[in-house]
Write a protein that holds these residues in place. Structure first.
Motif, mmCIF file in Angstrom:
data_model
loop_
_atom_site.group_PDB
_atom_site.id
_atom_site.type_symbol
_atom_site.label_atom_id
_atom_site.label_comp_id
_atom_site.label_asym_id
_atom_site.label_seq_id
_atom_site.Cartn_x
_atom_site.Cartn_y
_atom_site.Cartn_z
ATOM 1 N N PRO A 112 0.911 -1.364 -0.185
ATOM 2 C CA PRO A 112 0.089 0.086 -0.102
ATOM 3 C C PRO A 112 0.842 1.258 0.003
ATOM 4 O O PRO A 112 1.779 1.467 0.784
ATOM 5 C CB PRO A 112 -0.728 -0.294 1.453
ATOM 6 N N ARG A 113 0.473 2.142 -0.912
ATOM 7 C CA ARG A 113 1.020 3.703 -1.057
ATOM 8 C C ARG A 113 0.356 4.450 -0.252
ATOM 9 O O ARG A 113 -0.974 4.727 -0.498
ATOM 10 C CB ARG A 113 1.291 4.006 -2.481
ATOM 11 N N VAL A 114 0.961 4.970 1.012
ATOM 12 C CA VAL A 114 -0.016 5.709 1.933
ATOM 13 C C VAL A 114 0.445 7.020 2.100
ATOM 14 O O VAL A 114 1.530 7.599 1.816
ATOM 15 C CB VAL A 114 0.308 5.129 3.318
ATOM 16 N N LEU A 115 -0.470 8.057 2.547
ATOM 17 C CA LEU A 115 -0.061 9.350 2.848
ATOM 18 C C LEU A 115 -0.334 9.384 4.369
ATOM 19 O O LEU A 115 -1.249 8.737 4.986
ATOM 20 C CB LEU A 115 -1.103 10.339 2.308
ATOM 21 N N ARG B 151 4.245 1.654 2.111
ATOM 22 C CA ARG B 151 5.249 2.384 1.836
ATOM 23 C C ARG B 151 4.714 3.952 1.737
ATOM 24 O O ARG B 151 3.678 4.314 1.276
ATOM 25 C CB ARG B 151 5.772 2.143 0.465
ATOM 26 N N GLN B 152 5.171 4.913 2.793
ATOM 27 C CA GLN B 152 4.930 6.031 2.773
ATOM 28 C C GLN B 152 5.295 6.901 1.793
ATOM 29 O O GLN B 152 6.535 6.992 1.396
ATOM 30 C CB GLN B 152 5.328 7.009 4.062
ATOM 31 N N ILE B 153 4.525 7.913 1.013
ATOM 32 C CA ILE B 153 4.648 8.563 -0.262
ATOM 33 C C ILE B 153 4.816 10.196 0.076
ATOM 34 O O ILE B 153 5.886 10.945 -0.301
ATOM 35 C CB ILE B 153 3.557 8.395 -1.361
ATOM 36 N N ALA B 154 4.140 10.683 1.108
ATOM 37 C CA ALA B 154 4.290 12.036 1.687
ATOM 38 C C ALA B 154 3.430 12.120 2.912
ATOM 39 O O ALA B 154 2.823 11.378 3.377
ATOM 40 C CB ALA B 154 3.572 13.115 0.438
ATOM 41 N N PHE B 155 3.549 13.377 3.240
ATOM 42 C CA PHE B 155 2.387 13.973 4.561
ATOM 43 C C PHE B 155 1.690 14.866 3.912
ATOM 44 O O PHE B 155 1.605 15.484 2.789
ATOM 45 C CB PHE B 155 3.665 14.632 5.448
ATOM 46 N N ASP C 95 -4.099 4.368 0.803
ATOM 47 C CA ASP C 95 -4.353 4.529 1.959
ATOM 48 C C ASP C 95 -3.923 6.074 2.450
ATOM 49 O O ASP C 95 -3.012 6.547 2.109
ATOM 50 C CB ASP C 95 -3.697 3.597 2.925
ATOM 51 N N ILE C 96 -4.837 6.363 3.409
ATOM 52 C CA ILE C 96 -4.509 7.711 4.304
ATOM 53 C C ILE C 96 -4.631 7.389 5.484
ATOM 54 O O ILE C 96 -5.684 6.801 6.178
ATOM 55 C CB ILE C 96 -5.557 8.804 3.740
#
Length: 649
Positions: A152-155, A177-181, A215-216
């Protein structure tokens, strides 16, 4: 990109070998930095015969001992962070002083004086770059990049302390995997935090599509309920799975971890804000008193017990006939008592049925409670409809038994947990709850008439509220379970609506209502607007990152299927039989004054009902309910299983 097999092979080297390798690399960097510094000074690479060998040897002899003493080789490079670079900077400052003294202030023949300043700068950049390279190559986040394509690519929504801790937890996990804030503060937009950009909430629709976000994660535990609800409503149409961290108080036990993430609380999906309690009212009938709770192991009963323990009772007596439920809440309350700053008495757990008069009599004699909260009841509408006689026995006869004993043993306050289904009921469960209300109202009238004004009397009151979030049989856990299985999500009617409140609110309302009671009162909460169950189901699906499949969106993942109203089920619930409720001491708790029967009238009906229950006659019991509760209008034939089986035998 270095192949994973090589990276994994290097990571398996012995620690001593890794440190020796790092020392060798740093020695080579000392050589290279002198060479590069000479080029920067004279503008050309030094010829083979003109190498400043002395400067190279001096650099190595000064640098390596300082690096060793400074602990540069005790750190694990791939996990090095800000602290590691501070360590490198300190070591380089120690290195620069002697090297600059030798080559800049004292001077060495054939070596330019400026080399003493240029070379330490070049060496610092080289050492720092080598550590960054080690992180990029060996840290699991980076070596797994090509293998994390399916994660999952998450914010992370929230760039505060909790957001940063959650980001660190994500970085050390292999689950996402975090992509940004994302943050509401305009001064942070465009800033880079932990190597990741901070986005504006307004950019989310475009960024979610562009960055393929699945995901957020809401990391805003200190935000108000109103703000959390507003954010969740803004996110629910973005087709992303929304999860949230608990509140600040829940996180106070330690640092944030990925395991703290959970689905949004259903109260965050509702526009209605919780009703704040009046602490003085909460304590009035509890502090320093013996309190008994029947149905203590149920959803509402157990929360009542938690609230009571926080308000310093002299003793808390738990009564329930379900062994495991009673054991569970008793064990939890024992932990609360042990952890409390002030000494709290250990609660007492008693197995008993409220229909067993002899057992309940012995409990009243032994413990002499001042306050009784009667939460023991069968409440599941279809199940009571199919077991009508037991519903009447438990909800009506059980209430009568406990209320009579309360009168006999001088209980000061008796509070009945009622339901919005008692108002113009269409099912047996609702009718039995209204019958129980009538029993208490009649007992109160009888007490008022027979006792001298100065005599001790029991004050009876009832509390009505809607559906309790998270209680047993609640639709919310069912919806989430159905979504996890791929659907369909089932509702009984597209227009069905219900009032909702949190279990904590429900418990607080009960305790405050009992404190305000004058006798025979029916209390209810200003619960705001009812919620359409179809909309609730859609919200939960969309906050799971999925799309509802319907005629307008045939490509959606989850269908909402309408199964039809069940026997006894109403489209709309109400809280009042008559209009114009009276205000109470609490601004959002109201008092309803409704018509009731005298004890003389009701006692004759009770004799008939007792006989029907003892005979197991469901048909007669339901007919009596219709006579005693004139608002009761069944919307289906009698579906009691035993009655139907005997009728076909």
């Amino acid at each position: 990109m270095i192949p994973a097999s090589i990276v994994n092979s290097v990571l398996r080297w012995p620690r001593w070998f890794k440190r020796g390798f790092a020392l060798s690399v740093d020695a080579l960097l000392c050589v290279a930095s002198v060479w590069i510094a000479m080029y920067l000074r004279v503008g050309e690479w030094p010829a083979a015969g003109n190498w400043p060998i002395q400067a190279v040897i001096t650099s190595i002899m000064i640098a390596l001992p300082i690096f060793i003493v400074s602990g540069l080789y005790r750190a694990i490079f791939r996990y090095g962070g800000q602290a590691a670079f501070v360590q490198i900077a300190r070591a380089m400052m120690l290195y620069t002083v002697p090297f600059a003294i030798i080559y800049t202030f004292i001077g060495v023949e054939s070596v330019p004086r400026t080399l003493g300043l240029i070379q330490p700068i070049v060496l610092f950049m080289a050492i720092a770059s080598s550590r960054i390279a080690a992180q990029l190559v060996f840290q699991s986040d980076y070596t797994d990049l090509w293998r994390k394509g399916g994660l999952p690519r998450v914010l992370v929504y929230g760039a505060g302390q909790s957001g940063r801790e959650l980001s660190a937890a994500i970085a050390s996990s292999s689950e996402m995997r975090q992509i940004a804030f994302v943050d509401d503060d305009p001064s942070l937009w465009g800033v880079v935090l932990r190597g990741l950009p901070i986005l504006s909430p307004a950019d989310l629709p475009a960024e979610i599509e562009r960055r393929q976000i699945s995901d957020i994660l809401l990391a805003i535990p200190s935000a108000s309920r109103a703000r959390r609800t507003a954010i969740i409503h803004e996110l629910q149409n973005l087709k992303v799975h929304v999860r949230t961290l608990p509140s600040v108080l829940e996180l106070a036990r330690g640092t944030v971890s990925v395991s703290d993430l959970r689905e949004p609380e259903i109260e965050d999906l509702l526009s209605r804000m919780p009703v704040p309690p009046d602490e003085a009212l909460l304590r009035r009938n509890i502090e320093g008193k013996i309190v008994m709770v029947t149905g203590a192991g149920g959803s509402i009963g157990s929360e009542l017990c938690r609230q009571i323990m926080r308000n310093n009772p002299a003793m808390l007596v738990l009564v329930d006939h379900a062994e495991f439920n009673l054991y569970s809440i008793h064990a939890e309350l024992l932990r609360i008592a042990a952890d409390a700053d002030a000494a709290l008495p250990a609660p007492v757990a008693l197995l008993a049925s409220v229909c067993d008069e002899q057992r309940m009599e012995s409990i009243f004699l032994a413990w002499g409670p001042s306050t009784v909260i009667h939460a023991a009841a069968y409440k599941h509408v279809p199940l009571v409809e199919q077991n009508a006689v037991e519903g009447v026995r438990n909800n009506v006869m059980g209430t009568l038994t406990v209320a009579r004993l309360a009168q006999r043993h001088g209980v000061e306050s008796f509070v009945l947990i009622s339901s919005d289904k008692a108002v113009r009921p269409t099912n047996i469960m609702g009718a039995t709850k209204r019958f129980a209300e009538l029993v208490l109202q009649a007992l109160q009238e009888e007490t008022n008439e027979t006792l001298h004004p100065a005599a001790t009397r029991t004050t009876f009151s009832m509390v009505r509220f809607g559906n309790v979030l998270g209680s047993s049989g609640s639709v919310i856990p069912l919806f989430r379970e159905q979504i996890a299985k791929g659907g369909p999500v089932t509702i009984t009617h597209k227009e069905i609506t219900r009032y909702f409140m949190t279990v904590s609110e429900a418990a607080q309302l009960v305790l405050q209502a009992g404190a305000m009671a004058r006798g025979g009162d029916v209390f209810l909460l200003d619960m705001g607007e009812p919620v359409r169950i179809y909309d609730l189901a859609r919200n939960i699906i969309e906050l799971s990152g999925l799309k509802v499949r319907d005629a307008d969106s045939p490509d959606g993942e989850i269908e909402i299927r309408v199964t039809g109203l069940r026997p006894g089920e109403k489209l709309y619930e109400e809280l009042l039989i008559e209009e114009n409720p009276e205000p109470s001491e609490h601004p959002r708790i109201f008092r309803a004054r409704e018509a009731c029967l005298s004890w003389q009238e009701l006692s004759a009906h009770l004799v008939e009902m007792t006989k029907a229950v003892e005979q197991g006659n469901a048909e007669t019991a339901r007919d009596l309910l219709r006579r005693i509760v004139p608002e009761f209008q069944p919307n289906s034939p009698l579906v009691d299983w035993t009655y139907r089986r005997r009728g076909t035998a």
